[in-house]
Structure formats: C-alpha cells, structure tokens
Design an enzyme around this catalytic site. Structure first.
Site, PDB file in Angstrom:
ATOM      1  N   HIS A 104       0.861  -1.195   0.000  1.00 44.89           N
ATOM      2  CA  HIS A 104       0.000   0.000   0.000  1.00 44.89           C
ATOM      3  C   HIS A 104       0.895   1.242   0.000  1.00 44.89           C
ATOM      4  O   HIS A 104       1.988   1.229   0.570  1.00 44.89           O
ATOM      5  CB  HIS A 104      -0.911   0.023   1.223  1.00 44.89           C
ATOM      6  CG  HIS A 104      -1.934  -1.073   1.197  1.00 44.89           C
ATOM      7  ND1 HIS A 104      -2.735  -1.370   2.283  1.00 44.89           N
ATOM      8  CD2 HIS A 104      -2.319  -1.927   0.211  1.00 44.89           C
ATOM      9  CE1 HIS A 104      -3.549  -2.380   1.964  1.00 44.89           C
ATOM     10  NE2 HIS A 104      -3.302  -2.726   0.718  1.00 44.89           N
ATOM     11  N   GLU A 149       1.474   8.124  -3.243  1.00 44.76           N
ATOM     12  CA  GLU A 149       2.557   8.587  -4.109  1.00 44.76           C
ATOM     13  C   GLU A 149       2.219   9.952  -4.695  1.00 44.76           C
ATOM     14  O   GLU A 149       1.233  10.096  -5.431  1.00 44.76           O
ATOM     15  CB  GLU A 149       2.779   7.575  -5.230  1.00 44.76           C
ATOM     16  CG  GLU A 149       3.923   7.915  -6.162  1.00 44.76           C
ATOM     17  CD  GLU A 149       4.122   6.835  -7.220  1.00 44.76           C
ATOM     18  OE1 GLU A 149       4.562   5.735  -6.882  1.00 44.76           O
ATOM     19  OE2 GLU A 149       3.834   7.125  -8.403  1.00 44.76           O
ATOM     20  N   HIS A 201      -3.083   3.938  -2.847  1.00 46.66           N
ATOM     21  CA  HIS A 201      -3.333   2.498  -3.015  1.00 46.66           C
ATOM     22  C   HIS A 201      -3.586   1.896  -1.637  1.00 46.66           C
ATOM     23  O   HIS A 201      -2.681   1.857  -0.801  1.00 46.66           O
ATOM     24  CB  HIS A 201      -2.105   1.849  -3.682  1.00 46.66           C
ATOM     25  CG  HIS A 201      -2.185   0.363  -3.793  1.00 46.66           C
ATOM     26  ND1 HIS A 201      -1.107  -0.463  -3.569  1.00 46.66           N
ATOM     27  CD2 HIS A 201      -3.206  -0.467  -4.119  1.00 46.66           C
ATOM     28  CE1 HIS A 201      -1.463  -1.724  -3.745  1.00 46.66           C
ATOM     29  NE2 HIS A 201      -2.736  -1.752  -4.086  1.00 46.66           N
ATOM     30  N   HIS A 215      -9.355  -3.290  -7.567  1.00 43.17           N
ATOM     31  CA  HIS A 215      -8.647  -4.361  -8.265  1.00 43.17           C
ATOM     32  C   HIS A 215      -8.638  -5.705  -7.537  1.00 43.17           C
ATOM     33  O   HIS A 215      -7.901  -6.606  -7.915  1.00 43.17           O
ATOM     34  CB  HIS A 215      -7.244  -3.941  -8.741  1.00 43.17           C
ATOM     35  CG  HIS A 215      -6.291  -3.472  -7.673  1.00 43.17           C
ATOM     36  ND1 HIS A 215      -5.614  -2.291  -7.792  1.00 43.17           N
ATOM     37  CD2 HIS A 215      -5.865  -4.020  -6.520  1.00 43.17           C
ATOM     38  CE1 HIS A 215      -4.821  -2.140  -6.750  1.00 43.17           C
ATOM     39  NE2 HIS A 215      -4.956  -3.167  -5.960  1.00 43.17           N
ATOM     40  N   PRO A 219      -0.622   1.584 -11.439  1.00 45.29           N
ATOM     41  CA  PRO A 219       0.620   2.057 -10.832  1.00 45.29           C
ATOM     42  C   PRO A 219       1.774   1.109 -11.103  1.00 45.29           C
ATOM     43  O   PRO A 219       1.606  -0.118 -11.098  1.00 45.29           O
ATOM     44  CB  PRO A 219       0.285   2.076  -9.334  1.00 45.29           C
ATOM     45  CG  PRO A 219      -0.829   1.115  -9.164  1.00 45.29           C
ATOM     46  CD  PRO A 219      -1.558   1.002 -10.460  1.00 45.29           C
ATOM     47  N   MET A 277       7.762   1.673  -7.133  1.00 51.10           N
ATOM     48  CA  MET A 277       7.979   3.006  -6.560  1.00 51.10           C
ATOM     49  C   MET A 277       9.064   3.810  -7.281  1.00 51.10           C
ATOM     50  O   MET A 277       9.192   4.998  -7.032  1.00 51.10           O
ATOM     51  CB  MET A 277       8.306   2.901  -5.067  1.00 51.10           C
ATOM     52  CG  MET A 277       9.600   2.198  -4.748  1.00 51.10           C
ATOM     53  SD  MET A 277       9.771   2.133  -2.941  1.00 51.10           S
ATOM     54  CE  MET A 277      11.310   1.249  -2.770  1.00 51.10           C
ATOM     55  N   HIS A 298      -3.537  -4.566 -13.149  1.00 48.02           N
ATOM     56  CA  HIS A 298      -3.653  -3.616 -12.048  1.00 48.02           C
ATOM     57  C   HIS A 298      -2.322  -3.005 -11.634  1.00 48.02           C
ATOM     58  O   HIS A 298      -2.298  -2.113 -10.779  1.00 48.02           O
ATOM     59  CB  HIS A 298      -4.309  -4.276 -10.834  1.00 48.02           C
ATOM     60  CG  HIS A 298      -3.384  -5.129  -9.991  1.00 48.02           C
ATOM     61  ND1 HIS A 298      -2.551  -6.097 -10.517  1.00 48.02           N
ATOM     62  CD2 HIS A 298      -3.138  -5.134  -8.652  1.00 48.02           C
ATOM     63  CE1 HIS A 298      -1.874  -6.674  -9.541  1.00 48.02           C
ATOM     64  NE2 HIS A 298      -2.197  -6.112  -8.394  1.00 48.02           N
ATOM     65  N   GLY A 331       3.209  -6.184 -11.296  1.00 47.73           N
ATOM     66  CA  GLY A 331       3.371  -7.608 -10.977  1.00 47.73           C
ATOM     67  C   GLY A 331       4.776  -7.914 -10.475  1.00 47.73           C
ATOM     68  O   GLY A 331       5.755  -7.415 -11.041  1.00 47.73           O
TER      69      GLY A 331
END
Lengths: 477, 138
Positions: free
Chosen positions: A200, A203, A231, A325, A374, A377, A400, A403
């Site tokens: 989570h 950002e 998120h 998602h 997204p 990071m 989503h 991955g």
C-alpha cells in the site's frame, strides 16, 4: 499443460483434464518466460476447473503466482449455475487505487517535495496495525459498510464530486452487515482512514507525458501538473470477511466431498444462500475500502492545503477516478452473441470499460473511465482507457500494476548492504516507510517493468495509453 | 531444533514449520508466527488468553489455530510467546497463550500478515518428525 501462441500478445492453455474452459494469457514472449518461472499458469488452469466458468480463465500481463487464483487473474461465472470464490476476490477486498490531480506546477514545488513527504508521513496513519483518529461505534460501522464512500462524504471527508468520479460511486448495493462476524466488526472499528502496510502507498507524482489529448482533457490531466495516487483497501475488516467465508466454504466443500484442485478455491454457488451471504458481506468490505480511500484522500488534501497555504487558489485538488482491483461484480456481458449475467472475479485486475458504457460515469462517457495502473515506486504509472476489444476478450478487464518478479526474501537478499531510500533519492524520489524490510521488498527490481506490461496491454488492444506519471514522493506503510 | 523456514514465494510468505509431535508442531507454529511478525529480544508473560479451535481435519485445525493467534495478536496489539496446548486431537484444540503488549521501544515490526491461507497447505509426519507448510497472504 501446454501453452501455445495465438499471436504476439495472446497465448492459450488448451482445455484438458478437469478444465472446463481454456486459459488465455495476455503477455509478450519475453514476459511469458518469466511467467513460466512460477506457478501462475498452473493456478490459472485450476481456476478454469471451477463450475460455471464462462469462455476463458484469463491472466493479465502482470500475472504472478498467488494463493489459489493467480494475481492478475480474471474469471467470470454464470450466475445461474456458477460459483463465487472468496479467494478469487482476495483477503484485501476492494484493494484499489485512486488518482487525484492538482493545479500545482511541478517546476514551482519540486524543491519542496522532500518536506511534503515528511508532512504526509507524519499526518497519514500508516504501517502495521495503525489506527487512525476515527473511532466507529458499531452502529456507524454498519453504516460505513452499507453506504461506502458516501458515508465519508456525509461526515465531512469530501464532496459529491468525489462520488461522481469513483467506480460505482464508491458503493456496491446489497451490502448486509448482518452477514458480518463480530470479529470483522471488531477489526474494522479503529482502522478507517489508515493506509495499511506492505505494497500500500501514497505517491505524489506528476504528469510526465500525455498520449491521448481528448481523454487527458476529459480527465483534467496536463503535463507538468502534480498528482497523487493512493493504493489501499479494506484493512482488517475485509481480511476477516474473506477469512470467515473461506473457512465456512472450505468446511462445506469438505462435507459435500467436493474435489477442488486447491482448497483455497473453496466456493459456493452464486444462487445458494451461502453464495448470496458472501456477496452481501463482500459488498460491506468493498464499501469500507471506498470509504477508507475517500478519507485518506481527504487527509492528503488537508496536508497539502496546510503545506501550501499561499497556493490555495491553485491547488484545485480533484479526484480523477478510483478503481477496484480485488473484487467480484455482477455484470452483463455478451458471450458468443448472447447477453449473460455473470459474476466477474478480478483478482489483481481492474475494470476497463470503454466509451459509451452505461457504467462509465457521465463525465467520462465520451472517452471511457480512467484505468489506473501504478508501477513500482521507482518507475512510471499509467492512466489508460478501456476498449470494446477488452469487453470482448477479457470481460472489460485490464491489469492492475506491474506484478512481482522477485519473492520478498529474494528482494531482501538482493538489497543487502544497499540503502534503497538513498538510491531512490538519487533519482529524485523521496521514500518513507515504517517496517524495516518494506523498502527492500518493494524495490523496483522486485517488479516487472511497467512499460513492458503496458506495451502488451496496448498491443493486445485491451486499453489505450492516455498519460504517464512519474513519482516524486512515496509513502509506504 | 529450529521451528521454521521461510520458502520462496513470489508475492506472499510460504513457511515450513517443524515439531517432534503434533503438540510440539502446533506450539512451534505459534512461536514461529510471532517471530515472523516481530523482532523482539524478549517477550514477557504479562497477559493470557484462552484459545479454542476446531477444524474438519488436522490441516483445517492448524489454519483455525493460526487464525485465532493472528486475531488475538492484532485486536489486542499483543506479542505472544508461550503456547500451552491443554487438549489436542486431530480436529480440536484448547490452549492458553501468553505474551505482552506491543511496545515500540522493545519490539520492532517485521511485517503484517493478512491471513493464513489454505493454498498448498500440508501436514506430514515421518519418523516422529512433523512438518507443516502454510502460505500466508501478506
């Protein structure tokens, strides 16, 4: 199990043994090699064995091994004879992502991003077991479960405009708190308005590139403007709901002597009392998550407003969209020319409905709703719109995120002796996190390259790029 | 004898637990669980909870046990370190568990576990050595 190529972006696992339908994988040849390194395809084939499944079991290009359903999986079931699977939704019911735009110009505020990161880190409740300032009575918690994001707006955490820009206006109908256990209510009472932990994040970023002007204009996105992604999901409330029903369905499956390829795929017929009870409880979890993200956005808005008191007029912090998602939705789709009512499970996958679809908010109906994907990071995130082809091939679904490619332990090993926060800072990205291992587990190398994933999504015709965002500040739990 | 090993899994946590008997296995999953969740040099015995769990087989019982421990730990913000199993059969368990409240000055959080899943769940026993494999959702 054999996988064969249909074209550069489509692969098929032919029906065999107990599979009722084929498995379809959206991936490039290069990505497929990675996908075959873990058990995603075996899990996809297991999903294809479930009763009432329609057309195909589907894997998105960000697919990776999960626990039961693969993460990045879509499966639709005929409501007249098919099943609902809590594992096909996930413990974090309605984990999802929302995008907020602002009127702030990157060039004017970039030099203050590190400070803004610290302000957000100290004002947003994050981390394992975090509690926020909201303490719900049981009566109010039941209202949250029924009203979703509207509860948050009614209690001063946002506006009607926010609801009009949220998937399903931030609420699934038919939520029934009487189907919840005392434990779910106990876990949910102090966690509303908290980010959680693991992957989570909040950002702060900016729009780096616009690909499609008409949709970008409809979304209010402009190059160089600052954005915020959030998120998060349903916290312990949702985890407990899934856990309760999985435990009950597993016991029931055992009692009936049901042969399942994986106990985590325990399920019930959608039209059974157990199936209906789960859908009513899942809706509570989904609504809690929408309320949660609405409140998190409100806290972000407050922090930004207090941080830039001299820029009040420019801030214009508007919700672009909020998308789920991890969810199951009852939807109507055309399959082989026939309209069918289906229960579509999206586990690490989002809706991608095109222009003209009745469930796209009026503000976006000319272009399709935003599909928010997204990246990790350190890299880009993308905003896209869905297509008719997605409606045809994936029940109007898209991936989503990027991955994972590395396990958490492999990522921690790889990060040994490194300061991931300093590596990010050299790229101009400020990261903050509570738990010791989170930055290592979440480092960019642990994820697929989002550009590769989006290339496949675009080439396969599932969704079209509208904008690319870049990160500046990342808050992790 | 070490009580657990973390195995490779892409997104979640796959753990092998060990014990010299069924009772020992269930005890060691408890202490291993809290070692996976927290880093703590020492956990005092300040609070106690009673636990009962039932399953339709021993594997389901193990998941039920882990569910109880995760719930007690989260809702009470507690680290548990002592697991006294008073009654244990293939499908039922009664225990007393002890530990202390989470204290950020003494304890640090390693990770959050959302749930213990049924995926790849297996308990085996060979020559008196018990092993359980559990995948946790992170």
């Amino acid at each position: 199990m054999k996988i064969r190529k249909l074209d550069n972006n489509h692969w098929i696992i032919d029906k065999e043994k107990e599979m009722k339908v084929p498995g379809i994988v959206f991936a490039s040849e290069k990505m497929l090699q990675n996908i075959q390194d873990d058990r995603s395809l075996e899990q996809l084939a297991n999903v294809a064995c479930l009763p009432g499944i329609v057309k195909n079991a589907i894997a998105m290009p960000d697919v990776h091994q999960g626990y039961g359903f693969p993460i990045g999986g879509v499966a639709a079931f005929d409501i007249s004879n098919g099943i609902i699977s809590p594992g096909g939704v996930g413990y974090d019911i309605n984990c999802g992502c929302r995008l907020m735009r602002t009127g702030l110009e990157l060039s004017e505020v970039r030099h203050r991003m590190d400070e803004l990161g610290m302000a957000l880190y100290s004002s947003i409740p994050t981390g394992v077991g975090s509690h926020g300032d909201i303490r719900l009575t049981e009566k109010e918690e039941r209202k949250v479960a029924v009203e979703g994001a509207r509860w948050a707006v009614k209690n001063g955490f946002g506006t009607e405009d926010d609801l009009e820009h949220t998937e399903d206006e931030g609420r699934i109908e038919g939520a029934d708190p009487s189907k919840l256990s005392e434990r779910a209510l106990e876990r949910g009472k102090n966690q509303l308005g908290t980010l959680g932990s693991g992957n989570h994040f909040i950002e702060v970023g900016y729009v780096e590139k616009i690909y499609e002007k008409k949709a970008a204009d409809a979304f209010g996105l402009q190059e160089g403007k600052v954005t915020v992604l959030i998120h998060s999901g349903s916290r312990g409330f949702g985890y407990q709901i899934c856990d309760d029903f999985l435990h009950s369905f597993a016991a029931q499956s055992h009692k009936l002597g049901m042969a399942l390829p994986d106990r985590q795929l325990s399920c019930a017929r959608i039209d059974s009392q157990e199936g209906k009870d789960y859908l009513a409880a899942m809706a509570c979890g989904a609504n809690y998550a929408w309320a949660n993200r609405q409140i998190l956005m409100h806290l972000v808005r407050n922090t930004i407003m207090n941080f830039f008191p001299e820029k009040t007029k420019e801030l214009q912090m508007r919700l672009v969209y909020d998308i789920a998602h991890n969810i199951a939705k009852i939807e109507t789709h055309t399959v082989n020319g026939k309209k069918m009512k289906l229960c579509v499970h999206r586990k690490g996958a989002t809706r991608a409905f095109p222009a003209g679809h009745i469930l796209v908010p009026p503000a976006y109906r000319a272009v399709g709703h935003p599909v928010i994907i997204p990246g990790d990071m350190g890299r880009s995130s993308y905003i896209l719109t869905g297509t008719e082809r997605a409606m045809d091939e994936s029940f109007g679904s898209c991936c989503h995120g990027a991955g994972r490619v590395l396990s958490r332990s492999a990522a921690i090993k790889k990060a040994r002796g490194r300061r991931i926060d300093q590596e990010m800072e050299k790229k101009g990205i400020f990261v903050h996190s509570h738990a010791r291992n989170t930055l290592a587990e979440e480092m960019p190398e642990a994820y697929k390259d989002i550009d590769d994933v989006i290339d496949v999504v675009q080439s396969a015709g599932l969704a079209n790029r509208v904008a690319r965002l870049k990160p500046l500040v990342v808050i992790k739990g | 004898m070490k009580s657990y090993t973390i195995k490779e899994h892409t997104a979640d946590l796959c753990v092998e637990f060990y014990g010299n008997s069924q009772n020992d296995l269930f005890q060691s999953t408890g202490s291993a669980l809290f070692d996976i969740l927290y880093e703590a040099q020492h956990i005092s015995l300040k609070v106690e909870f009673a636990v009962t769990a039932e399953g339709f087989d021993t594997e389901d019982l193990l998941i039920a046990w882990l569910r109880e421990l995760l719930y007690i730990g989260e809702v009470n913000n507690i680290l548990l370190c002592e697991f006294i199993i008073d009654e244990l059969s293939e499908t039922k368990l009664k225990a007393r568990v002890r530990g202390e409240p989470y204290n950020p000055e003494k304890h640090s959080i390693r990770r959050e576990i959302k749930a213990a899943t049924y995926h790849d769940l297996k308990i085996t026993e060979e020559d008196g050595k018990w092993k359980a494999v559990v995948v946790f959702d992170l």
